[in-house]
Design a protein around this motif. Structure first.
Motif, mmCIF file in Angstrom:
data_model
loop_
_atom_site.group_PDB
_atom_site.id
_atom_site.type_symbol
_atom_site.label_atom_id
_atom_site.label_comp_id
_atom_site.label_asym_id
_atom_site.label_seq_id
_atom_site.Cartn_x
_atom_site.Cartn_y
_atom_site.Cartn_z
ATOM 1 N N LEU A 197 -5.178 -1.205 -10.387
ATOM 2 C CA LEU A 197 -6.312 -0.679 -9.627
ATOM 3 C C LEU A 197 -7.364 -0.170 -10.599
ATOM 4 O O LEU A 197 -7.039 0.444 -11.618
ATOM 5 C CB LEU A 197 -5.875 0.504 -8.746
ATOM 6 N N ILE A 248 -11.533 -2.676 -2.915
ATOM 7 C CA ILE A 248 -11.102 -1.365 -2.407
ATOM 8 C C ILE A 248 -12.341 -0.648 -1.914
ATOM 9 O O ILE A 248 -13.375 -0.637 -2.582
ATOM 10 C CB ILE A 248 -10.439 -0.518 -3.515
ATOM 11 N N ALA A 300 -8.426 -4.101 -6.593
ATOM 12 C CA ALA A 300 -6.977 -4.141 -6.765
ATOM 13 C C ALA A 300 -6.607 -5.558 -7.181
ATOM 14 O O ALA A 300 -7.001 -6.524 -6.526
ATOM 15 C CB ALA A 300 -6.266 -3.777 -5.467
ATOM 16 N N THR A 329 0.824 -1.217 0.000
ATOM 17 C CA THR A 329 0.000 0.000 0.000
ATOM 18 C C THR A 329 0.859 1.270 0.000
ATOM 19 O O THR A 329 0.471 2.267 -0.593
ATOM 20 C CB THR A 329 -1.005 0.007 1.170
ATOM 21 N N LEU A 368 -3.965 4.136 -4.706
ATOM 22 C CA LEU A 368 -5.043 3.436 -3.998
ATOM 23 C C LEU A 368 -5.969 4.433 -3.292
ATOM 24 O O LEU A 368 -7.186 4.272 -3.284
ATOM 25 C CB LEU A 368 -4.432 2.453 -2.993
ATOM 26 N N ARG A 372 -8.770 2.371 0.500
ATOM 27 C CA ARG A 372 -7.957 1.362 1.200
ATOM 28 C C ARG A 372 -8.346 -0.026 0.727
ATOM 29 O O ARG A 372 -9.468 -0.232 0.267
ATOM 30 C CB ARG A 372 -8.186 1.448 2.709
ATOM 31 N N LEU A 373 -7.436 -0.969 0.892
ATOM 32 C CA LEU A 373 -7.817 -2.359 0.650
ATOM 33 C C LEU A 373 -8.862 -2.747 1.681
ATOM 34 O O LEU A 373 -8.703 -2.468 2.873
ATOM 35 C CB LEU A 373 -6.599 -3.283 0.770
ATOM 36 N N ARG A 374 -9.934 -3.356 1.248
ATOM 37 C CA ARG A 374 -11.039 -3.733 2.144
ATOM 38 C C ARG A 374 -10.820 -5.168 2.597
ATOM 39 O O ARG A 374 -11.416 -6.106 2.075
ATOM 40 C CB ARG A 374 -12.374 -3.552 1.419
#
Length: 143
Positions: free
Chosen positions: A137, A106, A39, A25, A31, A110-112
């Motif tokens: 992304l 995402i 992603a 990240t 992102l 943020r990455l979920r």
């Protein structure tokens, strides 16, 4: 709809399962520009892999390494691809079993990920060196 693609390099690591969520990240600042999207992370190597798993207890990483080393032992008499050393063919087999890519949601830039989930580099060589990832992304832009 936004699209970004970036190749990143991870620092060399010894054989094992390593959390790389923060490193990935940090190297993909785009992102933060995506509100909702995906992603896709792909490793450009055949002797390492990517996984999503437990991010808190290091015993999980140890146990995964122990299991895969037992599942695919070095120096098996039936391996023919041994020119690069006894860890080479087992590394390729482990990479096939675990996989070379992950697709992650995402949300809010943020990455979920789940509470206990982290992105792993699964290094299957004793000295694999730096590893390169392609991160793509796509999604709706943040407002």
């Amino acid at each position: 709809m936004l699209w970004f693609q970036r190749e990143i390099t991870l620092a060399p690591r010894p054989r094992g399962f390593h959390l790389i969520t923060d490193e990935v990240t940090r190297q993909v600042p785009e992102l933060r520009q995506i509100e909702t999207g995906l992603a896709h992370v792909f490793i450009l190597h055949t002797s390492a892999s990517l996984a999503l798993n437990e991010n808190a207890d290091p015993d999980v990483r140890h146990d995964l390494e122990a299991f895969f080393n037992r599942l695919v032992p070095e120096n098996a008499p039936y391996f023919r691809h041994t020119v690069e050393g006894p860890d080479d063919m087992p590394a390729h087999i482990k990479a096939v079993l675990i996989g070379s890519a992950l697709t992650l949601p995402i949300a809010g830039g943020r990455l979920r990920l789940g509470t206990w989930q982290g992105l792993y580099l699964c290094e299957h060589r004793d000295r694999g060196g730096p590893r390169r990832l392609v991160v793509t992304l796509t999604g709706e832009p943040a407002q």
